[in-house]
Write a protein that holds these residues in place. Structure first.
Motif, PDB file in Angstrom:
ATOM      1  N   ASN A  37       0.838  -1.197   0.000  1.00 11.31           N
ATOM      2  CA  ASN A  37       0.000   0.000   0.000  1.00 11.31           C
ATOM      3  C   ASN A  37       0.871   1.245   0.000  1.00 11.31           C
ATOM      4  O   ASN A  37       2.090   1.162  -0.138  1.00 11.31           O
ATOM      5  CB  ASN A  37      -0.956  -0.011   1.205  1.00 11.31           C
ATOM      6  CG  ASN A  37      -0.207  -0.025   2.536  1.00 11.31           C
ATOM      7  OD1 ASN A  37       0.983   0.307   2.613  1.00 11.31           O
ATOM      8  ND2 ASN A  37      -0.904  -0.399   3.603  1.00 11.31           N
ATOM      9  N   GLU A  38       0.231   2.397   0.189  1.00 14.03           N
ATOM     10  CA  GLU A  38       0.974   3.659   0.127  1.00 14.03           C
ATOM     11  C   GLU A  38       2.033   3.776   1.216  1.00 14.03           C
ATOM     12  O   GLU A  38       3.019   4.499   1.058  1.00 14.03           O
ATOM     13  CB  GLU A  38      -0.011   4.836   0.226  1.00 14.03           C
ATOM     14  CG  GLU A  38      -0.961   4.950  -0.960  1.00 14.03           C
ATOM     15  CD  GLU A  38      -2.016   6.027  -0.765  1.00 14.03           C
ATOM     16  OE1 GLU A  38      -2.318   6.729  -1.744  1.00 14.03           O
ATOM     17  OE2 GLU A  38      -2.538   6.155   0.357  1.00 14.03           O
ATOM     18  N   SER A  39       1.839   3.049   2.309  1.00 11.65           N
ATOM     19  CA  SER A  39       2.807   3.096   3.409  1.00 11.65           C
ATOM     20  C   SER A  39       3.894   2.040   3.265  1.00 11.65           C
ATOM     21  O   SER A  39       4.779   1.944   4.117  1.00 11.65           O
ATOM     22  CB  SER A  39       2.081   2.912   4.751  1.00 11.65           C
ATOM     23  OG  SER A  39       1.099   3.919   4.933  1.00 11.65           O
TER      24      SER A  39
END
Length: 329
Positions: free
Chosen positions: A162-164
Motif C-alpha cells: 500500500n501507500e505506506s
C-alpha cells in the motif's frame, strides 16, 4: 526518469566481462551502463539481442545511432551508457557494449534488461465502490531459465504494497495469488468508498531494497449528469405558463363576479319602490317588529337575511321587508 532505474548487483565477472541486470517499470526511462568504457565513446559499440541465439542488432557505433525503429528513443551518455526512453516490453533482452571493431573488440559488459508492468482487466466504468477489481503485475524478463529460477537465484520477490509500503498479503481484505513460472502476481479486492485516489504498488525487491515498482491509483468516475432534453424543457415551460394564465383568468372571473354582486345589491337598496302601509299588512304584524303609522314598506328582492327573526314567511319566499322610519310631515 533515469533516476528510477535500479541496477542489480554484478552476477559474475570473467576477463573483464560483467553481467548486469537492470529493472525498469513500463513506459519509464532506463540506462544500460558500459563499465570501464573509454573516454572517447566514438569507439564504443552497442548491440541488442532480443533472445538467446538471435542475431544482434547494432544500435550505436562510430558515434551514431543506427537503429531506425528506436532512433528517437535512444541516446548515448557521456560515460558511453545507452539511454532508452519510454521503455516497453519489446525492449527486454540483452544489451552488450564493446570497444573497437569486431576483429579487435573488447567486451565491457552484458546488460540483461527486464520490465515490470501492471494491468487491470476491469474497464474504467467498473472502477466504483462495491465492485471487485483485480490487478495483475508481471515481470517481463530475459533469462535462460524459468522466472522461478531467476527470482530464487537472485533473491528477488514480487509483492503488492500500500501507500505506506505495507505488504498487502498481510491484510485479509486482499487476495494475493502468484505464478512464479510467469513472474506474475495478482491482487484482488472489493473496492470501498475510501479507496478513491488510493495508490497500490507492485514491487520487485531484494531484501529491503526496492529494485523497481509500478503504481496503480484507484480513480472513481464522477457521476455523469443526465443529458438535458431541450424539447422537454420547452414543453414544461409552456405548460407552466399556460397553467399560470388559466389561474389568472379564474381569479379574475371570481373577483369580477364578486364585484358584480356587490353592485347589484347596492342598486336594489337604492332603487326600492315605496308602498302603502296597508299593502304590507301580513296578519297585522311586521317581519321585524309591530307595525306603526309612520313606517313605510318597500319590497326588496335580495337573497340575504336582514332580520334575525322571520315570522309567517315560508322558506322559499324571496321577499325581505325593510322598515324605514321617516319624519312627520
Amino acid at each position: 526518469m533515469l533516476g528510477l532505474i535500479i541496477f542489480c548487483s554484478i552476477l559474475k565477472e570473467t576477463s573483464g566481462q560483467k553481467i548486469i541486470r537492470v529493472f525498469s517499470s513500463d513506459a519509464e526511462n532506463a540506462t544500460m551502463p558500459c563499465y570501464d568504457a573509454p573516454a572517447d565513446c566514438t569507439s564504443t559499440t552497442w548491440a541488442y539481442y532480443s533472445k538467446r541465439g538471435s542475431q544482434g542488432i547494432e544500435l550505436f557505433s562510430n558515434g551514431k545511432i543506427h537503429d531506425r525503429d528506436k532512433h528517437d528513443r535512444l541516446s548515448l551518455g557521456s560515460d558511453c551508457s545507452l539511454n532508452i526512453y519510454t521503455t516497453t516490453t519489446k525492449d527486454i533482452g540483452v544489451y552488450t557494449c564493446w570497444l573497437g571493431v569486431k576483429d579487435t573488440q573488447k567486451t565491457f559488459g552484458n546488460v540483461y534488461f527486464h520490465v515490470l508492468q501492471v494491468s487491470s482487466p476491469s474497464s474504467q466504468t467498473q472502477i466504483r465502490p462495491g465492485s471487485s477489481v483485480t490487478l495483475s503485475c508481471q515481470l517481463h524478463f530475459y533469462y535462460e531459465h524459468s522466472c522461478e529460477t531467476l527470482l530464487t537465484s537472485e533473491g528477488l520477490r514480487l509483492i503488492w504494497v500500500n501507500e505506506s509500503g505495507v505488504n498487502l498479503q498481510t491484510d485479509s481484505r486482499f487476495q494475493i495469488s502468484s505464478s512464479l513460472n510467469y513472474c506474475n502476481i495478482s491482487m484482488t479486492t472489493k473496492l470501498l468508498n475510501e479507496d478513491d485516489s488510493t495508490e497500490w504498488r507492485c514491487q520487485i525487491t531484494k531484501g529491503s531494497e526496492v529494485k523497481t515498482s509500478v503504481s496503480y491509483t484507484v480513480s472513481y468516475l464522477a457521476s455523469t449528469p443526465t443529458p438535458v432534453n431541450k424539447t422537454q424543457v420547452i414543453s414544461a415551460v409552456l405548460a407552466a405558463v399556460a397553467a399560470l394564465l388559466v389561474l389568472i383568468v379564474i381569479i379574475g372571473l371570481i373577483l369580477k363576479n364578486r364585484a358584480g354582486r356587490k353592485a347589484d345589491h347596492a342598486e336594489l337598496i337604492s332603487n326600492f319602490t315605496p308602498v302603502t302601509p296597508a299593502a304590507a299588512d301580513i296578519n297585522g304584524k311586521m317581519m321585524c317588529g309591530q307595525m306603526t303609522d309612520d313606517v313605510a314598506y318597500a319590497e326588496v328582492i335580495i337573497s340575504s337575511n336582514l332580520c334575525k327573526v322571520r315570522r309567517n314567511v315560508q322558506s322559499d319566499d324571496k321577499v325581505t321587508y325593510v322598515a324605514i322610519r321617516g319624519g312627520k310631515v
